[in-house]
Design an enzyme around this catalytic site. Sequence first.
Site, PDB file in Angstrom:
ATOM      1  N   ASP A 122     -45.553 -35.383  31.683  1.00 37.80           N
ATOM      2  CA  ASP A 122     -44.234 -34.926  31.934  1.00 37.80           C
ATOM      3  C   ASP A 122     -43.344 -35.691  31.141  1.00 37.80           C
ATOM      4  O   ASP A 122     -43.377 -37.098  31.700  1.00 37.80           O
ATOM      5  CB  ASP A 122     -43.997 -34.731  33.479  1.00 37.80           C
ATOM      6  CG  ASP A 122     -42.637 -34.143  33.534  1.00 37.80           C
ATOM      7  OD1 ASP A 122     -41.533 -34.199  32.785  1.00 37.80           O
ATOM      8  OD2 ASP A 122     -42.707 -33.327  34.479  1.00 37.80           O
ATOM      9  N   THR A 163     -35.960 -32.246  31.664  1.00 36.09           N
ATOM     10  CA  THR A 163     -36.740 -32.049  30.758  1.00 36.09           C
ATOM     11  C   THR A 163     -36.027 -32.524  29.160  1.00 36.09           C
ATOM     12  O   THR A 163     -36.346 -33.249  28.141  1.00 36.09           O
ATOM     13  CB  THR A 163     -37.505 -30.882  30.489  1.00 36.09           C
ATOM     14  OG1 THR A 163     -38.302 -30.955  31.641  1.00 36.09           O
ATOM     15  CG2 THR A 163     -38.453 -30.745  29.346  1.00 36.09           C
ATOM     16  N   TYR A 194     -30.018 -25.081  30.600  1.00 37.05           N
ATOM     17  CA  TYR A 194     -30.808 -24.955  28.786  1.00 37.05           C
ATOM     18  C   TYR A 194     -29.818 -25.399  27.827  1.00 37.05           C
ATOM     19  O   TYR A 194     -30.042 -26.211  27.035  1.00 37.05           O
ATOM     20  CB  TYR A 194     -31.415 -23.799  28.841  1.00 37.05           C
ATOM     21  CG  TYR A 194     -32.316 -23.484  27.546  1.00 37.05           C
ATOM     22  CD1 TYR A 194     -33.482 -23.909  27.553  1.00 37.05           C
ATOM     23  CD2 TYR A 194     -31.915 -22.707  26.538  1.00 37.05           C
ATOM     24  CE1 TYR A 194     -34.345 -23.752  26.370  1.00 37.05           C
ATOM     25  CE2 TYR A 194     -32.790 -22.783  25.431  1.00 37.05           C
ATOM     26  CZ  TYR A 194     -34.085 -23.206  25.446  1.00 37.05           C
ATOM     27  OH  TYR A 194     -34.777 -23.009  24.198  1.00 37.05           O
TER      28      TYR A 194
HETATM   29  P1  NAD Z   1     -42.973 -22.379  25.811  1.00 35.16           P
HETATM   30  O1  NAD Z   1     -42.435 -22.355  26.981  1.00 35.16           O
HETATM   31  O2  NAD Z   1     -44.159 -21.506  25.520  1.00 35.16           O
HETATM   32  O3  NAD Z   1     -43.481 -23.891  25.473  1.00 35.16           O
HETATM   33  C1  NAD Z   1     -42.770 -25.159  26.161  1.00 35.16           C
HETATM   34  C2  NAD Z   1     -43.899 -26.106  26.459  1.00 35.16           C
HETATM   35  O4  NAD Z   1     -43.167 -27.202  26.831  1.00 35.16           O
HETATM   36  C3  NAD Z   1     -44.964 -25.690  27.574  1.00 35.16           C
HETATM   37  O5  NAD Z   1     -46.245 -25.778  27.121  1.00 35.16           O
HETATM   38  C4  NAD Z   1     -44.376 -26.149  28.655  1.00 35.16           C
HETATM   39  O6  NAD Z   1     -45.504 -26.432  29.779  1.00 35.16           O
HETATM   40  C5  NAD Z   1     -44.010 -27.660  28.153  1.00 35.16           C
HETATM   41  N1  NAD Z   1     -43.061 -28.583  29.026  1.00 35.16           N
HETATM   42  C6  NAD Z   1     -42.120 -27.920  29.735  1.00 35.16           C
HETATM   43  N2  NAD Z   1     -41.733 -28.881  30.396  1.00 35.16           N
HETATM   44  C7  NAD Z   1     -42.206 -30.086  30.055  1.00 35.16           C
HETATM   45  C8  NAD Z   1     -42.235 -31.445  30.431  1.00 35.16           C
HETATM   46  N3  NAD Z   1     -41.329 -31.907  31.291  1.00 35.16           N
HETATM   47  N4  NAD Z   1     -43.108 -32.530  29.916  1.00 35.16           N
HETATM   48  C9  NAD Z   1     -44.087 -31.782  29.122  1.00 35.16           C
HETATM   49  N5  NAD Z   1     -44.381 -30.373  28.848  1.00 35.16           N
HETATM   50  C10 NAD Z   1     -43.093 -29.821  29.256  1.00 35.16           C
HETATM   51  O7  NAD Z   1     -41.829 -22.310  24.795  1.00 35.16           O
HETATM   52  P2  NAD Z   1     -41.862 -22.162  23.070  1.00 35.16           P
HETATM   53  O8  NAD Z   1     -41.257 -20.733  22.789  1.00 35.16           O
HETATM   54  O9  NAD Z   1     -43.241 -22.426  22.390  1.00 35.16           O
HETATM   55  O10 NAD Z   1     -40.632 -23.324  22.653  1.00 35.16           O
HETATM   56  C11 NAD Z   1     -41.078 -24.642  22.348  1.00 35.16           C
HETATM   57  C12 NAD Z   1     -39.745 -25.116  22.050  1.00 35.16           C
HETATM   58  O11 NAD Z   1     -38.946 -24.444  21.031  1.00 35.16           O
HETATM   59  C13 NAD Z   1     -38.757 -25.200  23.387  1.00 35.16           C
HETATM   60  O12 NAD Z   1     -38.248 -26.632  23.272  1.00 35.16           O
HETATM   61  C14 NAD Z   1     -37.660 -24.491  23.017  1.00 35.16           C
HETATM   62  O13 NAD Z   1     -36.662 -24.911  23.828  1.00 35.16           O
HETATM   63  C15 NAD Z   1     -37.503 -24.283  21.720  1.00 35.16           C
HETATM   64  N6  NAD Z   1     -37.058 -22.944  21.016  1.00 35.16           N
HETATM   65  C16 NAD Z   1     -37.893 -21.878  21.235  1.00 35.16           C
HETATM   66  C17 NAD Z   1     -37.527 -20.770  20.703  1.00 35.16           C
HETATM   67  C18 NAD Z   1     -38.154 -19.455  20.605  1.00 35.16           C
HETATM   68  O14 NAD Z   1     -37.489 -18.535  20.496  1.00 35.16           O
HETATM   69  N7  NAD Z   1     -39.489 -19.576  20.849  1.00 35.16           N
HETATM   70  C19 NAD Z   1     -35.915 -20.466  20.356  1.00 35.16           C
HETATM   71  C20 NAD Z   1     -35.022 -21.796  20.398  1.00 35.16           C
HETATM   72  C21 NAD Z   1     -35.855 -23.006  20.847  1.00 35.16           C
END
Ligand code: NAD
Length: 331
Positions: free
Chosen positions: A64, A98, A151
């Site tokens: 984490d 986080t 967020y």
């Molecule tokens: P996702 O939820 O599939 O992936 C996030 C990952 O982070 C997961 O594997 C989760 O288990 C892990 N995680 C969460 N908290 C954690 C912690 N404290 N320690 C370790 N691991 C932790 O989401 P995603 O769509 O793959 O997004 C990935 C990143 O991109 C995120 O930071 C998100 O904010 C950013 N983002 C994504 C989008 C999108 O549209 N997909 C848009 C804007 C930003």
Amino acid sequence: MTKNVGQQKRVLVTGGAGFLGSHLCERLIADGCEVLCVDNFFTGRRSNVAHLLDHPSFELQRHDITFPLFVEVDEIYNLACPASPVHYQYDPVQTTKTSVHGAINMLGLAKRVRAKILQASTSEVYGDPQVHPQTEDYWGHVNPVGPRSCYDEGKRCAETLFFDYHRQHAVRIKVIRIFNTYGPRMHPNDGRVVSNFIVQALLGRPITIYGDGSQTRSFCYYSDLLDGMVRMMSTSDAITGPVNLGNPFEFTIRQLAEKIIDLTGSRARIEYKPLPANDPRQRKPDISQAIATLGWVPSTQLEQGLISTIAYFDGMLRDAPEAPFAEASVA
Ligand code: NAD
Ligand code: UDP
């Protein structure tokens, strides 16, 4: 993971078992990097990286990022953070931790080992924007005390920390602002609009449009996004961002629902539900900076990306037709 001079580049991907993170791990291994994937499996799944576990250039560690991490790496992609409103509102205090404690820990690591670090920031830093399309110099319109604030404000504070570590400690930073990105490996119960609509259409359940569906989003296919992310990491140290990464074609949520019904051939009907609090009215990236600095433009049209994503969910539902694909929605 320890650093060995002259060998493969060692890259840490936090959130590496998530939707985008798992694709990124795969991409970096294909590029010849050694990858350390760190995840606490809150929304990520071991199955997303199961095919990489035996690869000699891949290592998976449950961790984490709100706790310090001591490893030796050359580059860090900081993706750890739940991205779906349903998931990030489930435990909002942990979401802020986080983003904020996680950023402090990862920036501290980058400072100690002199690694370059990229932050996966978000279009949510613009909140419910009053400038359209959104340019990087727009400071945003964010409610600091609403249900989305954990967020939005968490990610804003993370950006602040990145720029302060850069100014104060000369840490080499890269900040990208990701706009709605979709594709295979999104969690079926994720709650985000693309996965919700596709799963609903394939199961013949009502397609849940929140509000009247006139709000807009711009949808980027994951492979385009990854390409921009990797390009950003390889820019010179003078380039810090923030840089918008997203597909500038804008659609209403109703148009998205109709497109998915059409592409799946579903007979599902549309059901209108209340609009969640502080749901942004419109969102579309201005990507002039990404074009100029990275030579990046997304090449996947919405229809093309949806066809691949529908095929992915279709396969998943065929393999596990009895799985309880619950409806996920924000309060
Ligand atoms: P996702 O939820 O599939 O992936 C996030 C990952 O982070 C997961 O594997 C989760 O288990 C892990 N995680 C969460 N908290 C954690 C912690 N404290 N320690 C370790 N691991 C932790 O989401 P995603 O769509 O793959 O997004 C990935 C990143 O991109 C995120 O930071 C998100 O904010 C950013 N983002 C994504 C989008 C999108 O549209 N997909 C848009 C804007 C930003
Ligand atoms: N949305 C919807 N039905 C759903 C899920 C989401 O109408 O089943 C809407 C949501 O209210 C928002 C848009 O789709 O206006 C995008 O939502 P998402 O959760 O994917 O991401 P956001 O951009 O809001 O973070």
